[in-house]
Motif scaffolding. Structure first.
Motif, PDB file in Angstrom:
ATOM      1  N   UNK A 298      -2.460   1.206   8.224  1.00 24.98           N
ATOM      2  CA  UNK A 298      -3.127  -0.019   7.774  1.00 24.98           C
ATOM      3  C   UNK A 298      -4.446   0.292   7.087  1.00 24.98           C
ATOM      4  N   UNK A 299      -5.226   1.183   7.700  1.00 26.69           N
ATOM      5  CA  UNK A 299      -6.519   1.566   7.120  1.00 26.69           C
ATOM      6  C   UNK A 299      -6.316   2.282   5.785  1.00 26.69           C
ATOM      7  N   UNK A 300      -5.326   3.176   5.737  1.00 28.47           N
ATOM      8  CA  UNK A 300      -5.037   3.916   4.502  1.00 28.47           C
ATOM      9  C   UNK A 300      -4.670   2.959   3.377  1.00 28.47           C
ATOM     10  N   UNK A 301      -3.839   1.958   3.685  1.00 27.30           N
ATOM     11  CA  UNK A 301      -3.414   0.996   2.663  1.00 27.30           C
ATOM     12  C   UNK A 301      -4.587   0.152   2.170  1.00 27.30           C
ATOM     13  N   UNK A 302      -5.455  -0.246   3.084  1.00 25.76           N
ATOM     14  CA  UNK A 302      -6.618  -1.046   2.690  1.00 25.76           C
ATOM     15  C   UNK A 302      -7.563  -0.233   1.822  1.00 25.76           C
ATOM     16  N   UNK A 303      -7.782   1.035   2.180  1.00 24.36           N
ATOM     17  CA  UNK A 303      -8.629   1.918   1.357  1.00 24.36           C
ATOM     18  C   UNK A 303      -8.017   2.088  -0.030  1.00 24.36           C
ATOM     19  N   UNK A 304      -6.690   2.293  -0.063  1.00 26.47           N
ATOM     20  CA  UNK A 304      -6.017   2.442  -1.352  1.00 26.47           C
ATOM     21  C   UNK A 304      -6.126   1.156  -2.168  1.00 26.47           C
TER      22      UNK A 304
END
Length: 285
Positions: free
Chosen positions: A251-257
């Motif tokens: 989830x964090x990775x997707x939001x950063x992306x």
């Protein structure tokens, strides 16, 4: 070919005047701050982190809106969300108008071969601030009137046509595209010709009538640039989803992306604004 020249000229202006990106970047960061405040005030962070992939898919905003609506209904926060959303939109509108004025003031100076600076651009754009607000309000009213005029007959036919809601949505989209095309050069005209919003809108429509093929080509190139940028972002999103599938921090990775993608789009949109300005100068009336 004139379009190739416009692209090359725009790239050259962008490369030599990289500060043009600052207003667009500030607009993104401002919207981000307002959005985070809005989410925090309404306790919506769990909704966002639960399924951030909705930010990327077609209709993602609608999907998130439905989830938010269900949370608000169960928590009886309708009034709070409406008031905070209204405040968010109004604040973003006024701040965004100032940044639009600043951005096109910088583009205008760069196109004239003048050196640009943030301080001069702030003061240079300030004299256009209320004109930009006037322009945005008039375009909104125009969209609203045309949408009502076109959607009203479809609404009347709703009792006879089962797919009337779909037709209404299509009509609104077509109106948005039509107005975007008709008023493609509204901001370049406003800043280069130093006129009021009404005159800029009138001149933009007159230019469309006299240079229809040229405007449609310029608009088409802009759409292609946005489409290619969106296509690449979707490709990398899929790669990330496959590479980190099942990971705890997905989830964090997707939001950063998502933030990275939006910043890239800021650069793309800034280039498109320069391209539109250069394209207008090529057929300036």
């Amino acid at each position: 070919m004139v379009y190739f020249y416009n692209i090359v000229k725009s790239l050259s202006l962008f490369r030599k005047n990289w500060k043009i990106i600052v207003p667009s970047l500030m607009a993104f960061l401002t919207s981000l701050v307002f959005a985070l405040i809005f989410i925090y005030m309404n306790g919506l962070f769990p909704v966002l982190f639960r399924d951030p992939s909705s930010l990327f898919v077609s209709g993602g905003l609608a999907a998130i809106a439905k989830k938010i609506s269900s949370v608000l209904i169960t928590q009886s926060q309708i009034l709070k969300i409406v008031l905070s959303l209204a405040g968010f939109v109004i604040a973003n509108f006024f701040v965004g108008s100032g940044l639009i004025a600043m951005k096109f003031s910088m583009i205008d100076r760069a196109a004239k071969g003048k050196k640009i600076s943030l301080r001069k651009s702030i003061f240079g754009g300030s004299k256009y601030y209320w004109r930009v607000i006037e322009m945005r309000v008039m375009v909104f009213i125009l969209i609203l009137i045309l949408s009502l005029v076109l959607s009203l007959p479809l609404f009347i036919l709703s009792g006879y046509i089962s797919s009337s809601s779909f037709l209404v949505a299509i009509s609104v989209i077509l109106i948005l595209l039509l107005i975007r095309l008709l008023l493609l050069f509204r901001y370049p005209i406003l800043f280069r010709e130093n006129v009021r919003a009404v005159s800029a809108l009138t001149k933009a429509m007159d230019l469309f009538k006299s240079k229809t093929k040229y405007l449609m080509s310029v608009w088409g190139i802009s759409i292609v640039l946005l489409f290619v940028a969106g296509l690449f972002s979707e490709f990398f999103r899929i790669v990330i989803m496959d590479a980190f599938y099942g990971a705890v921090g997905l989830s964090v990775i997707l939001i950063v992306f998502y933030f990275i993608k939006e910043i890239v789009l800021v650069f793309v949109n800034a280039f498109i604004d320069i391209f539109l300005f250069v394209s207008y100068l090529k057929v300036r009336m």
